[in-house]
Enzyme design. Sequence first.
Site, PDB file in Angstrom:
ATOM      1  N   ASP A  69      54.908  27.807  40.189  1.00 54.82           N
ATOM      2  CA  ASP A  69      55.568  26.639  40.788  1.00 54.82           C
ATOM      3  C   ASP A  69      56.919  27.052  41.340  1.00 54.82           C
ATOM      4  OD1 ASP A  69      53.680  24.534  40.327  1.00 54.82           O
ATOM      5  OD2 ASP A  69      54.146  24.683  38.199  1.00 54.82           O
ATOM      6  N   HIS A 123      49.502  31.208  39.522  1.00 55.88           N
ATOM      7  CA  HIS A 123      50.105  30.058  40.183  1.00 55.88           C
ATOM      8  C   HIS A 123      51.553  29.948  39.695  1.00 55.88           C
ATOM      9  CE1 HIS A 123      50.686  26.071  41.808  1.00 55.88           C
ATOM     10  NE2 HIS A 123      51.060  25.650  40.617  1.00 55.88           N
ATOM     11  N   ASP A 164      47.117  22.990  42.782  1.00 55.96           N
ATOM     12  CA  ASP A 164      47.849  22.110  41.880  1.00 55.96           C
ATOM     13  C   ASP A 164      48.558  20.949  42.563  1.00 55.96           C
ATOM     14  OD1 ASP A 164      48.741  21.417  39.275  1.00 55.96           O
ATOM     15  OD2 ASP A 164      50.664  22.387  39.640  1.00 55.96           O
TER      16      ASP A 164
END
Length: 612
Positions: free
Chosen positions: A265, A263, A375
Amino acid sequence: MFDDRELTESRIRRFTRDHLTPQVHQETAPVTIAAYRVEGEPIPPREAIVDHAGDYAPLEVGAPLGRAWSTTWLHVTGTVPAQWADDERSDPELIVDLAFSGQPGFQAEALVFTPDAVPVKAINPYNRYLPVRPGEQLDYYLECAANPNVAGEWTFAPTPLGDLATVPEEDLYLLRELHLARRDVRIGELVEDVRALVGLMAELDEASQRRHEILRALEDACDTVDPDDVPGTVEAAREVLAPALARPAHRSALTVLATGHAHIDSAWLWPVRETVRKVARTFANVCALLESDPDLTFSASSAQQYRWLKDRYPELFARIQEHVAAGRFVPVGGMWVESDTNMPGSEAMARQFIAGKRFFLENFGVETRETWLPDSFGYSAALPQIAALAGQDNFLTQKVSWNQVNTFPHHTFRWEGLDGTSVFTHFPPADTYNGMLTGEELAYFERNFKEKGRSSIGMDLFGWGDGGGGPTREMMAAGRRAADLEGSPRVEFGTPQEFFDRARAEYPDAPVWNGELYLELHRGTYSAQPGTKQGNRRSEHLLHEAEFLSALAALRAGFEYPHDELEALWENVLLGQFHDILPGSSIAWVHREAEQDHAETAARAEAVIAGA
């Protein structure tokens, strides 16, 4: 028998730390290092390597690497000892340490390039090596990023590190280690054997037969290894542990379908410009691991991140395309970014899927089926309808498992929106998208899984994330040892689609959750950074007006519809809806740039409107 369990467990930990792990890398050899410090913002790799070839100066280990957010390029040359080829049980590696500490993605990172500016592999705290060959003449360039640890101890206290204007002048990192080393594969495998058994043992009941069986096997292995001759006794120690590792899992054991993940961001405690490099570093590591480990499959979302690679790292993008075609590098999610889902307008949410799915289809021939938002900060009740209309019949998140008060009652269920549309949904029971497949994690996975008795399979996303990094060879080793191991869930490597197909078939009558998936965490973000939020809404309205008037003018007056301009503006707005940009949870640098981007979007959209 005298109960010496605690004493023996302590001995095993100490023996592994002091005698096994330090012996993984045997002989070392030096390299020659030269450095070029970039003044200001990062520059393209070819410019740093070719145009500034004359600007590199000799550098010694121990030298500083620049202040926060700076970039230093290292040119590494030398010769890998040819005699290392004589030992087929060893692999030579280039070892790098930029004064690492803690988790990858929140500190110094590096990307290794060839002299032709082609990315090879990344370097981070838990991926400190570059494979090399005996006799190889080294000629590599390392782009070292001095990214600061903005979060500190996760207190999120005020810091000067969140904007270039306030960054201190002092050097943040130093070159602690850079040399060649011969890695003994057998000792590395023994370390992984011990780690797997110690992790499993710690999760078993103290009175269980299995726990004590593992304890005595580990004790015997410690007795077998000669600290003064680890290479000569490592195989005997592995034979001692083999029976404990060979005991199969119970027939009723839960299945953990593990997919590699990272993941990343698209902005958070770093600016967008750094995310571009984080994606390149992480995906280069993934490609390197895919090419050395046939068991790995890797899943990654966000068409925007693939787009950055296509535009700026075409050779790496071509490697990814090959792995996608082989079914091992799996684009997921179908959205332009992993966006917030509460504040964007409905048109913008539709555009997230239109832009994302089109990119995946045009560049990979892939039709995604799962909405992938591990998320984001809560999920609108309108999302199932929008996702289903985009052809997404599965949904994944784990964020709601972080609720502060009310524990969500399911891990596998059908999520029903306001109009009655539903999507098959899964929350990975490990409650994380940064899995490592350790004994502790797998035991928690099984204890926590809320569908036991109705379903027997859950998904695990393993790999360093948030700031990137991805899966490692150690995680792969852990997963293989847990594939069929008494006392542990069974681990299988696979893709999200394989999981959803199996889970649907096994659990056709999964319970239904109707309405919003509300997150009892991060709630203050929805009142933070009003300038970013106001800019987003104004951009949405202006682009709607620009498209409407341009289409009208094209139909009635022969106006040339500005397709490329409007598409580029929409993609920029969609990026700004990422779940750490639009909600307001990023550093000052990110929000300053977001407001500038919205101002530019407004000016360009108004120019289109005026022209129409």
